[in-house]
Design an enzyme around this catalytic site. Sequence first.
Site, PDB file in Angstrom:
ATOM      1  N   CYS A 288       4.098   7.589  -3.641  1.00 17.27           N
ATOM      2  CA  CYS A 288       4.735   8.318  -2.540  1.00 17.27           C
ATOM      3  C   CYS A 288       5.538   7.394  -1.616  1.00 17.27           C
ATOM      4  CB  CYS A 288       3.658   9.069  -1.750  1.00 17.27           C
ATOM      5  SG  CYS A 288       4.243   9.716  -0.188  1.00 17.27           S
TER       6      CYS A 288
ATOM      7  N   HIS B   9      14.094  31.949  20.868  1.00 17.86           N
ATOM      8  CA  HIS B   9      15.486  32.271  20.532  1.00 17.86           C
ATOM      9  C   HIS B   9      16.395  31.221  21.145  1.00 17.86           C
ATOM     10  CE1 HIS B   9      19.093  34.582  19.802  1.00 17.86           C
ATOM     11  NE2 HIS B   9      19.453  34.376  21.070  1.00 17.86           N
TER      12      HIS B   9
ATOM     13  N   LEU C  81       0.839  -1.201   0.000  1.00 20.73           N
ATOM     14  CA  LEU C  81       0.000   0.000   0.000  1.00 20.73           C
ATOM     15  C   LEU C  81       0.880   1.260   0.000  1.00 20.73           C
ATOM     16  CD1 LEU C  81      -2.596  -1.256   2.651  1.00 20.73           C
ATOM     17  CD2 LEU C  81      -2.923  -1.079   0.176  1.00 20.73           C
TER      18      LEU C  81
ATOM     19  N   HIS D  12       0.544  15.656  -0.097  1.00 17.10           N
ATOM     20  CA  HIS D  12      -0.277  16.259   0.972  1.00 17.10           C
ATOM     21  C   HIS D  12      -1.538  16.923   0.437  1.00 17.10           C
ATOM     22  CE1 HIS D  12       3.239  18.794  -0.002  1.00 17.10           C
ATOM     23  NE2 HIS D  12       2.402  19.808   0.004  1.00 17.10           N
TER      24      HIS D  12
ATOM     25  N   GLY E 157       1.066   3.680  -2.537  1.00 15.05           N
ATOM     26  CA  GLY E 157       1.208   4.320  -3.853  1.00 15.05           C
ATOM     27  C   GLY E 157       2.623   4.741  -4.199  1.00 15.05           C
TER      28      GLY E 157
ATOM     29  N   GLY F 250      13.145  20.311 -12.366  1.00 16.71           N
ATOM     30  CA  GLY F 250      11.998  20.478 -11.455  1.00 16.71           C
ATOM     31  C   GLY F 250      12.287  19.763 -10.144  1.00 16.71           C
TER      32      GLY F 250
ATOM     33  N   LEU G 148      15.927  17.930  -9.367  1.00 18.48           N
ATOM     34  CA  LEU G 148      16.882  18.564  -8.443  1.00 18.48           C
ATOM     35  C   LEU G 148      17.111  17.736  -7.179  1.00 18.48           C
ATOM     36  CD1 LEU G 148      15.926  22.307  -8.914  1.00 18.48           C
ATOM     37  CD2 LEU G 148      17.638  20.944 -10.100  1.00 18.48           C
TER      38      LEU G 148
ATOM     39  N   GLY H 169      -3.667   8.340  -9.161  1.00 22.84           N
ATOM     40  CA  GLY H 169      -2.360   9.003  -9.179  1.00 22.84           C
ATOM     41  C   GLY H 169      -1.838   9.357 -10.554  1.00 22.84           C
TER      42      GLY H 169
HETATM   43  P1  NAI Z   1       8.220  19.200 -12.568  1.00 22.28           P
HETATM   44  O1  NAI Z   1       7.011  19.658 -13.286  1.00 22.28           O
HETATM   45  O2  NAI Z   1       8.481  19.625 -11.184  1.00 22.28           O
HETATM   46  O3  NAI Z   1       9.535  19.619 -13.401  1.00 22.28           O
HETATM   47  C1  NAI Z   1       9.731  19.253 -14.728  1.00 22.28           C
HETATM   48  C2  NAI Z   1      10.789  20.188 -15.312  1.00 22.28           C
HETATM   49  O4  NAI Z   1      11.124  19.706 -16.592  1.00 22.28           O
HETATM   50  C3  NAI Z   1      10.302  21.611 -15.473  1.00 22.28           C
HETATM   51  O5  NAI Z   1      11.261  22.484 -14.946  1.00 22.28           O
HETATM   52  C4  NAI Z   1      10.165  21.752 -16.988  1.00 22.28           C
HETATM   53  O6  NAI Z   1      10.391  23.070 -17.448  1.00 22.28           O
HETATM   54  C5  NAI Z   1      11.253  20.798 -17.469  1.00 22.28           C
HETATM   55  N1  NAI Z   1      11.067  20.313 -18.831  1.00 22.28           N
HETATM   56  C6  NAI Z   1       9.896  20.000 -19.439  1.00 22.28           C
HETATM   57  N2  NAI Z   1      10.162  19.579 -20.710  1.00 22.28           N
HETATM   58  C7  NAI Z   1      11.506  19.611 -20.882  1.00 22.28           C
HETATM   59  C8  NAI Z   1      12.377  19.302 -21.966  1.00 22.28           C
HETATM   60  N3  NAI Z   1      11.900  18.885 -23.127  1.00 22.28           N
HETATM   61  N4  NAI Z   1      13.710  19.452 -21.790  1.00 22.28           N
HETATM   62  C9  NAI Z   1      14.203  19.889 -20.598  1.00 22.28           C
HETATM   63  N5  NAI Z   1      13.406  20.218 -19.552  1.00 22.28           N
HETATM   64  C10 NAI Z   1      12.073  20.073 -19.681  1.00 22.28           C
HETATM   65  O7  NAI Z   1       8.202  17.606 -12.716  1.00 22.28           O
HETATM   66  P2  NAI Z   1       9.021  16.496 -11.959  1.00 22.28           P
HETATM   67  O8  NAI Z   1      10.258  17.057 -11.364  1.00 22.28           O
HETATM   68  O9  NAI Z   1       9.151  15.392 -12.942  1.00 22.28           O
HETATM   69  O10 NAI Z   1       8.052  16.082 -10.806  1.00 22.28           O
HETATM   70  C11 NAI Z   1       6.776  15.508 -11.122  1.00 22.28           C
HETATM   71  C12 NAI Z   1       5.764  15.800 -10.048  1.00 22.28           C
HETATM   72  O11 NAI Z   1       6.120  15.164  -8.840  1.00 22.28           O
HETATM   73  C13 NAI Z   1       5.657  17.286  -9.812  1.00 22.28           C
HETATM   74  O12 NAI Z   1       4.343  17.654 -10.078  1.00 22.28           O
HETATM   75  C14 NAI Z   1       5.991  17.467  -8.368  1.00 22.28           C
HETATM   76  O13 NAI Z   1       5.027  18.271  -7.741  1.00 22.28           O
HETATM   77  C15 NAI Z   1       5.973  16.057  -7.759  1.00 22.28           C
HETATM   78  N6  NAI Z   1       7.100  15.916  -6.842  1.00 22.28           N
HETATM   79  C16 NAI Z   1       7.125  16.634  -5.692  1.00 22.28           C
HETATM   80  C17 NAI Z   1       8.195  16.547  -4.840  1.00 22.28           C
HETATM   81  C18 NAI Z   1       8.196  17.349  -3.592  1.00 22.28           C
HETATM   82  O14 NAI Z   1       7.168  17.833  -3.216  1.00 22.28           O
HETATM   83  N7  NAI Z   1       9.318  17.536  -2.927  1.00 22.28           N
HETATM   84  C19 NAI Z   1       9.344  15.690  -5.122  1.00 22.28           C
HETATM   85  C20 NAI Z   1       9.231  15.009  -6.358  1.00 22.28           C
HETATM   86  C21 NAI Z   1       8.127  15.111  -7.170  1.00 22.28           C
END
Ligand code: NAI
Length: 468
Positions: A43, A447, A39, A324, A41, A184, A188, A146
Amino acid sequence: MNNNFDVIIVGAGPGGYVAAIRSAQLGLKTACIESRKTLGGTCLNVGCIPSKSLLYASEMYYKVQKEFKNLGIEATGIKVNLSRMMGNKNKSVLTLTKGVEFLFKKNNISHLKGKGTILDNNTVTVIDDSDKKETYKTKNIIIATGSVPTSLPGIKIDEKVVVSSTGALSFDKNPKELIVIGGGYIGLELSSVWKRLGSNVTVIEYLDRIIPGMDKDISNEFLKILSKQGINFKLDCKVTGVNLVKDKAVVDITNNKTSKRERIEADKVLMAVGRKPNIGEDIIKLGIKLNNQKKIEVNEKFETSIKNIYAIGDVIDKGPMLAHKAEDEGIAAAEIIAGQAGHVNYNVIPVVIYTSPEVAMVGKNEDDLKKENIKYKIGKFPFLANSRAKVNSETEGFVKVIAEEKTDKVLGVALISSLAGTMIAELALAMEFGASAEDIARTCHAHPTHSEAVKEAAMAVDKRPIHF
Ligand code: NAI
């Protein structure tokens, strides 16, 4: 088992399993279908949780090498045992997925194992591993299926050389050269992990900044910090092809501005250009209305275009794809089904990037406000001037509070700090209660803590920070 339910939830990720628990708490006879063996997903199994385990372990490795000496701690013979690190990650995942299993039992939720198919608004079938099919009747259905990773046209994710986040969470050795497509969240966080473990990492981002939805100040500062850590960035670049030559990847890129072409080789390529909603054939067949991004359209009660069928989380056309957010929608949808007034405030959904330092934001950024023609004022405070951050050698980053010009109401906050992910909760709470910057400025903060920087940034909105 009696095959009649009040609510059947399809998918046991953070949206689905939380919806199941809340439904059961409210006295609804509840079942949750999940095709994965465990279970939780994406995440719990291949997302937030395993990535945080590797982020934490790799950060400790980095710190013991680079920062302990300054604290007067001398460590020798430090090395990584990657298979043990992965084992620790897998153990955390297993413990947490078992935890959800326990919560299902505790709340009397029927865990239906297998692939669920919605036949109509009262009927669902489940096919298990041995191809046995069972039919269930229900008064309500919640779709919580999802999302899945996307790729670029013509580029296939094989999870060997070209991987999604799932593959990049399980490398058996650190790649010498790692190319990450997409600057993204996923790109990173995983760049940070593998850079710290010794890979040479290059991030290729299509736009001219990393984390495009983020406050520009924060995005620029974050880029500087990550570059200083040794991650290479190629911004404003388009990937035109990824080809496999022997067991390596050859990546072709073109600079969007100069049209200059470049070819780089890597041992692994991480595709991190976003995720798409996981829409099954059954949803298409039923004709549930989708928007032009192929996300399920729902109203404020999470109702789809078909009566008694609700949807939450990454599959819907509301809010960011975050665990969340899905959890809160799961709670709200269950309460609505039970006749209560469930609600999600999409203006106050915190977002965190779990790098080192962390980056967090809530509410609007300057670009949003300019677009909406809303007048605002800003208060900023750097961690360089925060005593606790200084003592801990965590002086990178700052807090930025944005408040409405006339009313002083907080409209958004963004920060970079070693503790940003935890600190953002205070700001989300303040915004939920409609706080002004002055309310935060007049709240006593302990503090010495990093949180004093929040109070100082709130005071800076009125141009009266004490320590800067
Ligand atoms: P993202 O949408 O955060 O980033 C994708 C990046 O790829 C963007 O900067 C976009 O401009 C770039 N991109 C798109 N097409 C491209 C291309 N052809 N060449 C080069 N760059 C390109 O998507 P990501 O990082 O894959 O994450 C997916 C989802 O998972 C997101 O919606 C995010 O919210 C969620 N996530 C959240 C995390 C957190 O809350 N810490 C951690 C990991 C994922």
